[in-house]
Design a protein around this motif. Structure first.
Motif, PDB file in Angstrom:
ATOM      1  N   SER A 445     203.310  12.991 110.485  1.00  0.00           N
ATOM      2  CA  SER A 445     204.500  12.853 111.316  1.00  0.00           C
ATOM      3  C   SER A 445     205.048  14.208 111.759  1.00  0.00           C
ATOM      4  CB  SER A 445     205.584  12.081 110.558  1.00  0.00           C
ATOM      5  OG  SER A 445     205.925  12.767 109.352  1.00  0.00           O
ATOM      6  N   TRP A 447     203.409  16.670 112.854  1.00  0.00           N
ATOM      7  CA  TRP A 447     202.632  17.197 113.978  1.00  0.00           C
ATOM      8  C   TRP A 447     202.981  16.511 115.300  1.00  0.00           C
ATOM      9  CZ3 TRP A 447     197.991  20.404 113.291  1.00  0.00           C
ATOM     10  CH2 TRP A 447     197.828  20.855 111.964  1.00  0.00           C
ATOM     11  N   LYS A 448     203.664  15.387 115.215  1.00  0.00           N
ATOM     12  CA  LYS A 448     203.937  14.631 116.436  1.00  0.00           C
ATOM     13  C   LYS A 448     204.881  15.403 117.353  1.00  0.00           C
ATOM     14  CE  LYS A 448     203.168  10.059 114.401  1.00  0.00           C
ATOM     15  NZ  LYS A 448     203.763   8.740 114.063  1.00  0.00           N
ATOM     16  N   GLY A 449     204.559  15.417 118.647  1.00  0.00           N
ATOM     17  CA  GLY A 449     205.390  16.100 119.625  1.00  0.00           C
ATOM     18  C   GLY A 449     205.199  17.595 119.665  1.00  0.00           C
ATOM     19  N   LYS A 450     204.211  18.115 118.942  1.00  0.00           N
ATOM     20  CA  LYS A 450     204.003  19.575 118.887  1.00  0.00           C
ATOM     21  C   LYS A 450     202.775  20.000 119.689  1.00  0.00           C
ATOM     22  CE  LYS A 450     207.373  19.753 115.869  1.00  0.00           C
ATOM     23  NZ  LYS A 450     207.560  18.321 115.597  1.00  0.00           N
ATOM     24  N   GLU A 451     202.289  19.142 120.571  1.00  0.00           N
ATOM     25  CA  GLU A 451     201.061  19.438 121.301  1.00  0.00           C
ATOM     26  C   GLU A 451     201.174  20.703 122.152  1.00  0.00           C
ATOM     27  OE1 GLU A 451     201.201  15.252 120.113  1.00  0.00           O
ATOM     28  OE2 GLU A 451     202.604  16.539 121.235  1.00  0.00           O
ATOM     29  N   GLU A 476     196.315  11.675 112.814  1.00  0.00           N
ATOM     30  CA  GLU A 476     196.536  11.830 114.247  1.00  0.00           C
ATOM     31  C   GLU A 476     196.899  13.280 114.563  1.00  0.00           C
ATOM     32  OE1 GLU A 476     199.433   8.990 115.463  1.00  0.00           O
ATOM     33  OE2 GLU A 476     198.325   7.284 114.663  1.00  0.00           O
TER      34      GLU A 476
END
Length: 778
Positions: A445, A447-451, A476
């Motif tokens: 969780s 890592w989400k939104g850290k692309e 993911e």
């Protein structure tokens, strides 16, 4: 005849056994309200004695008849003549014994009868007293009548009252309230001469040379306990070396061995124990890291430990009576100190009754993010809107012990990171891969939104992750990330020793991993929060007993993921940038790749630093002895003559110091010689004010400057001086020339600021690398 003799003998044994049961000694723990039951049992025993005496007399008569029959027959003729004459001599001896026993039983019966008559007479007197007890009217015990009234209505609400002998009578209420609790005066007809045993002489604490016994004390059965034991084993040699160094520095100082209970409340089943199941799945380990290090430090210092992770064990160690927790402990608390957390604190309050209030000064609360005085004081927190699920305990704020030195109002406990020897440091520098980065975060969780950030970082560095995943469900994370899965601690250390960069994405807050990375030669890159995170705008801080917001009541802002690393370490080891600014983020990565840094570990996070700090706390922190308090609070203080102030202006007249010519120095820790009094600017906390002068705010010194004459010494004009409850006081509102002193000592706080006030701030020096201790604190 042999048959009759046998029956008589076994009957005698049976009767004596029954008699022994009737006259068994009174148990020490029996209630003082069971006299009547004991008397009735004794009356039955007197009947048993009489029946026994009658049976023995009957047995004697039958034996006598048999003896006469034997003498009047030709019993020894024929085949019987071959039996030796002494065959029946034992029977004659048995008759003599029975005769002697019968006489003894008769004597006992007479004596018991006399005792029982006296007991019945005393029982009637006691019964009369029990029926005639009246609630005393003693001004020294103003709550007595109200407590008796409560007992009349509620004594059956908790079995613990019956355990202590309450039976519904007025006298039992008064005995309980005067001897178990302390709301009523002692009853004059009760025995008050019970000798209190003197405590045994204190053993001296000696530094330990082995951690094996500690591993046994921790126990088994939980993954969290296994994790802590593995950590202790891994750092064992460092703890041993640190203990030897500190022992040499203390040069044989005498240290009393303390009896310490360590109750890890968040690991109990009653609190949910959400951590143990997540140990193997990438859950947060910071709390367990800290508890493992606390256990190791206390043990290495030579103190006597008990470790509990269950409510049942806690109750047993404390001496909790059976019931629902409304009664005090059955005996004095056997521990000098109790280290626990908020969960354990709640459990203790629920089960210790009034003993919690009596012994709470011995408690030390391991509190990751800290508890500010404004949230700790129950009445103030309720009135001013600071009440949360975790605050309002009315403890001394320094009883709360934090993972990082967030605020001087609490005590800084900390943890340790692994130290490197010179050879290891050289190997790390030689093997660093300048294009390798490790991401801080074991849960997908994070890592989400850290692309966007990851894409920029991937242009320059190979990205590694340690995200937990199950075989059938890969995490993911972007395909270009090399994910190692959840790594054992030593493998994670090896990964950090190769990497150049350790990068955080904003969570978790203030964990131990960034310090471990910096100690292994990494640069830590973190995000600057704009606006700063707080309980007003971030769910994580909501409900925690700390403001941490940019308002007039704040301690300071949580301006980054790891404020300690930003404020106390900084560049080149720590970079804090705005991740929303792509150019600033990318420029920081380029600069970090070119920057050479050595492994760095602050002394306060070494094994020796933690041992030194905890040793000082145990030796000097005493929250059970009342210190001098502010003067009696008044609405407005009239002109009065005060003794000469022990404070004096510094040579440059900018602040106050403890005067060398004061002629006296109180027994205070830290020593008052380290005190400096500075006046803050508006909108500045005392924490900030002291730091600007290269000092640390020391809340224990507030009591020395909470006086009207201190304003005069600092040339502050006061048209009025008032005492109020406010965590910003003592302070001055200069625009209206109003001065304010603190009415409630628990609200003395280094935290908080307001545009209206300039605060009086007590500051002190500190040891290099050890912000918790002043230079002379050891």
């Amino acid at each position: 005849r042999i048959f009759v003799l046998g029956i008589g003998f076994f009957t005698l044994c049976f009767l004596m056994t029954s008699l022994g049961g009737q006259f068994s000694a009174k148990r020490p723990g029996d209630s003082p309200f069971t006299i009547r039951t004991e008397v009735m049992g004794a009356l039955e025993s007197r009947g048993v004695l009489r029946r026994m005496s009658d049976m023995l007399e009957m047995l004697m008569k039958r034996m006598d008849i048999l003896a006469r029959l034997e003498n009047s027959t030709d019993f020894h003729k024929g085949d019987e003549a071959r039996f030796p004459l002494d065959r029946f001599q034992p029977a004659a001896g048995l008759m003599e014994r029975i005769q002697a026993i019968a006489q003894n039983v008769s004597d006992i019966a007479i004596k018991v009868d006399q005792i029982l008559r006296n007991s019945l007479l005393n029982g009637k007197v006691m019964e009369g007293r029990r029926d005639q007890c009246e609630v005393p009217r003693d001004p020294k015990y103003p709550d007595c009548a109200g407590k008796v009234e409560w007992m009349r209505a509620r004594w059956t609400s908790d079995p613990c009252y019956a355990f202590f002998g309450v039976d519904g009578t007025e006298c039992s209420f008064l005995i309980y309230l005067s001897e178990v609790e302390w709301f009523c005066p002692p009853l004059p007809w009760r025995n008050h001469t019970v000798a209190v045993p003197s405590p045994p002489p204190r053993a001296q604490a000696a530094f330990r040379r082995d951690l094996a016994r500690l591993l046994e004390l921790i126990g088994t059965g939980k993954e969290s306990l296994s994790f802590m034991k593995k950590r202790i084993r891994h750092l064992a040699q460092q703890w041993l070396r640190a203990a030897r160094r500190l022992e040499q520095r203390l040069a044989g100082q005498q240290r009393d061995q303390k009896h310490i209970l360590v109750h890890i409340g968040f690991l109990t089943e009653e609190s949910g124990d959400v951590f143990s199941p997540r140990v193997l799945k990438g859950g947060p380990l910071g709390e367990m890291v800290q508890w493992a290090d606390i256990l190791a430090a206390l043990f290495m210092l030579g103190h006597s430990l008990r470790v509990t992770v269950s409510l049942k064990e806690l109750q047993s160690h404390l001496g909790v009576p059976p019931g629902r927790g409304n009664c005090p402990l059955t005996s004095p608390l056997p521990f000098d100190l109790i280290y626990t957390d908020y969960h354990g604190l709640q459990q203790m309050k629920q089960h210790m009754g009034l003993s919690f209030k009596k012994y709470r000064c011995r408690v030390r609360v391991i509190d990751t993010f800290g508890t500010e005085p404004a949230y700790n004081h129950e009445e103030y927190a309720t009135l001013r809107g600071y009440r949360t699920n975790w605050g309002y305990w009315n403890l001394q704020p320094r009883q709360f012990m934090t993972m990082f030195p967030h605020t001087p109002d609490n005590s800084f406990m900390g943890f340790v990171s692994e130290e490197l020897n010179q050879t290891e440091r050289q190997l790390i520098k030689a093997n660093k891969v300048s294009s390798m980065a490790v991401v801080y975060g074991k849960e997908a969780s994070i890592w989400k939104g850290k692309e966007k950030f990851l894409a920029i970082l991937n242009k320059y560095m190979e990205i590694h992750g340690t995200v937990y995943y199950e075989t059938q469900r890969p995490p993911e994370v972007p395909a270009f990330v090399k994910n190692h899965g959840l790594l054992p601690q030593h493998e994670f250390q090896q990964l950090l020793r190769k990497a150049k960069l350790f990068i955080g994405f904003g969570f978790p807050y203030e964990g131990p991993a960034p310090l471990e990375a910096i100690a292994n030669g990494c640069v830590f890159l973190q995000a600057r929060f704009n606006p700063p995170h707080s309980s007003l705008n971030h769910e994580f801080f909501r409900g925690k007993p700390t403001s941490r917001e940019a308002t007039g009541t704040a301690v300071f802002q949580v301006s980054s993921q790891h404020p300690y690393a930003e404020d106390f370490i900084g560049k080149p080891h720590v970079w804090t940038v705005d991740y929303n600014n792509s150019e600033e983020f990318e420029a920081a990565i380029k600069t970090i790749m070119r920057t050479q840094v050595d492994p760095y570990l602050p002394y306060e996070y070494t094994c020796e630093g933690m041992l030194e700090r905890i040793h000082a706390y145990i030796q000097h922190q005493d929250f059970c002895t009342t210190s001098s308090l502010p003067p009696s609070p008044k609405t407005k203080s009239p002109p009065m003559q005060s003794p000469p102030s022990p404070l004096a202006l510094s040579p440059n007249s900018t602040h106050l110091v403890w005067s060398p010519s004061a002629g006296w120095a109180p027994q205070a820790w830290p020593p008052v010689a380290s005190l400096q009094v500075w006046v803050s600017e508006p909108q500045h906390t005392c924490t900030e004010t002291c730091r600007r002068h290269g000092l640390v705010c020391e809340p224990s010194f507030f009591r020395f400057l909470n006086k009207e004459e201190v304003f005069l010494q600092l040339s502050i004009a006061c048209d009025s001086t008032e005492y109020e409850m406010n965590h910003l006081y003592p302070a001055v509102a200069e625009n209206v020339r109003e001065c304010y002193l603190q009415k409630e000592p628990l609200l003395f706080s280094c935290a908080g600021h307001h545009a209206k006030y300039r605060r009086l701030c007590p500051c002190r020096d500190f040891r290099q690398g050890q912000v918790a201790l002043c230079r002379d604190c050891l």
